[in-house]
Design an enzyme around this catalytic site. Structure first.
Site, PDB file in Angstrom:
ATOM      1  CD  GLN A   1      38.240  44.724  27.365  1.00  0.00           C
ATOM      2  OE1 GLN A   1      39.120  44.018  27.848  1.00  0.00           O
ATOM      3  NE2 GLN A   1      36.968  44.433  27.481  1.00  0.00           N
TER       4      GLN A   1
ATOM      5  CG  ASP B   1      31.509  48.508  33.031  1.00  0.00           C
ATOM      6  OD1 ASP B   1      32.548  48.246  33.678  1.00  0.00           O
ATOM      7  OD2 ASP B   1      31.495  48.698  31.811  1.00  0.00           O
TER       8      ASP B   1
ATOM      9  NE  ARG C   1      35.605  48.247  25.386  1.00  0.00           N
ATOM     10  CZ  ARG C   1      36.132  49.329  25.884  1.00  0.00           C
ATOM     11  NH1 ARG C   1      36.459  50.355  25.100  1.00  0.00           N
ATOM     12  NH2 ARG C   1      36.372  49.450  27.174  1.00  0.00           N
ATOM     13  N   GLY C   2      32.311  49.596  26.562  1.00  0.00           N
ATOM     14  CA  GLY C   2      32.535  50.663  27.532  1.00  0.00           C
ATOM     15  C   GLY C   2      31.188  51.318  27.857  1.00  0.00           C
ATOM     16  CB  ALA C   3      29.816  52.439  31.100  1.00  0.00           C
TER      17      ALA C   3
ATOM     18  NE  ARG D   1      29.045  43.704  27.005  1.00  0.00           N
ATOM     19  CZ  ARG D   1      30.257  44.179  27.251  1.00  0.00           C
ATOM     20  NH1 ARG D   1      30.702  45.237  26.613  1.00  0.00           N
ATOM     21  NH2 ARG D   1      31.033  43.594  28.147  1.00  0.00           N
TER      22      ARG D   1
ATOM     23  CG  ASN E   1      35.926  49.006  36.052  1.00  0.00           C
ATOM     24  OD1 ASN E   1      35.306  49.486  35.111  1.00  0.00           O
ATOM     25  ND2 ASN E   1      37.240  48.995  36.091  1.00  0.00           N
ATOM     26  CE  LYS E   2      35.889  44.323  30.977  1.00  0.00           C
ATOM     27  NZ  LYS E   2      34.795  43.430  30.469  1.00  0.00           N
TER      28      LYS E   2
END
Ligand code: MRU
Length: 368
Positions: free
Chosen positions: A208, A249, A54-56, A95, A259-260
């Site tokens: 996370q 992201d 995960r993560g951009a 996603r 972002n998150k």
């Protein structure tokens, strides 16, 4: 980056087996360090959707390798191009928010079509996947250098006293191929001997921050403290945060930052308390087509069970336990958008700019 005595990236081609991609399975961190093989496009898509990775930046790099795997599958399919296009659609749909995913798939499709025959297309896809991953790592390293200058400015103002940095979610090396974005300046400052400490937002619902950022920082030896998500405002009000750095992201060319979930609240709090709020990103995370992030960035909604259940170590085993009444519904918005006006600056591989169209396009004039 460092894990125990070794050095790892988050994704690589298995040594001696060019048909297998290997990843660190992030679902079991920090309690177990598991490396997983990916051999098919279905497996790559599942790894992205179910957040083994995960993560951009890492989603982008994984999609890049996924397209290479797609060319291997296409070689033995009925129609090379049709298989490739289906794989591209399948990977892009995993996603919706992180723009790096579609960016990497498009980059692969454009590169692959230059091949004169199918074997040449496979070779191009392999090279492009490697380029995407290497570029991601190099850009993150550069982000570290530019971010370090910001930390050094604060060090001067604080006359060498400890610098407290708050970060949200995991925009560390686990979210990229190496170094990370938000953490890259932190690692650079720590390695230079600057006295820093990191407040790590736990980042519900998937934690996370608590699971991944804390683990990374611990492995590297960086002093840090995990905090519940609702503590940041209090710390900022009491002068305990010198700087906020988050990842993103997707960032529009006008400076709106997805972002998150929870990032927006931190930005509001930072504004109210005059705490500089920086966002670190490689250029692959800019959306050069999108003007208004608050209305147009697609926000991923995930399974409500990620909110209702929580995972941890119990009697030596990783377990999930129910947190809420079984019948209570839960909402799981994975991201929010912070308008550019709340962002002090963007740290990119080309330098630091303001979060507005003029300043961003000055740094990246090829997108004017
Ligand atoms: O849902 P995730 O874990 O893929 O979310 C991505 C993130 O980790 C964060 O939003 C991060 O700060 C930006 S991506 C480097």
């Amino acid at each position: 980056m460092k894990v125990k005595e070794g050095y790892y990236r988050t994704i690589w081609i298995k040594q001696g087996d060019k048909k297998t991609i290997q990843i660190i399975d992030q679902r079991s961190l920090p309690h177990e360090f598991i490396i997983k093989d990916l051999n098919t496009v279905d497996q790559v898509a599942e790894a992205i959707k179910d957040m083994y990775v995960r993560g951009a930046g890492l989603i982008g790099a994984t999609a890049g390798y996924g397209m290479y795997i797609a060319t291997l599958e296409a070689l033995v399919s009925n129609s090379f191009d049709e298989h490739l296009n289906l794989a591209a659609k399948q990977l892009t749909a995993t996603r919706p928010t992180a723009v790096n995913l579609a960016w990497a798939v498009d980059r692969q499709l454009k590169a692959i079509q230059k091949g004169n025959n199918n074997q040449e297309k496979v070779d191009i896809a392999y090279r492009t996947a490697t380029e995407i991953a290497d570029e991601d790592a190099e850009y993150c390293r550069k982000i570290g250098e530019f971010g370090l200058s910001l930390i050094e400015e604060i060090q001067l103002k604080k006359k060498g006293k400890r610098i407290n940095i708050l970060t949200h979610c995991n925009a560390g090396w686990l979210a990229f191929v190496d170094y990370g974005t938000a953490t890259s300046p932190i690692y650079a400052a720590f390695d230079k001997g600057i006295d820093i400490h990191v407040w790590v937002d736990e980042t519900r619902p998937r934690n996370q921050g608590a699971r991944l950022t804390a683990w990374e920082l611990y492995e590297h030896g960086v002093p840090h403290t995990v905090i519940p998500d609702n503590v940041g405002g209090h710390l900022m009000q009491h002068g305990q945060v010198d700087l906020v750095i988050t990842g993103t992201d997707r960032t529009t060319y006008t400076g709106d930052v997805a972002n998150k979930i929870g990032t927006y609240l931190k930005a509001l709090s930072a504004k109210d308390n005059n705490v500089p709020f920086y966002v670190a990103l490689p250029s692959s995370t800019f959306d050069w087509e999108m003007r208004d992030g608050c209305t147009d960035i697609p926000i991923e909604k995930r399974d409500e069970n990620e909110v209702k259940y929580i995972q941890g170590l119990c009697d030596g085993e990783i377990k999930k336990v129910l947190l809420t009444p079984l019948e209570s519904p839960a909402a799981n918005y994975a991201f929010d958008v912070t308008p550019g006006r709340l962002v002090t600056g963007l740290i990119t591989e080309r330098g630091v700019c303001e979060a507005n169209e003029k300043s961003i396009l000055q740094l990246f004039p090829e997108h004017k």
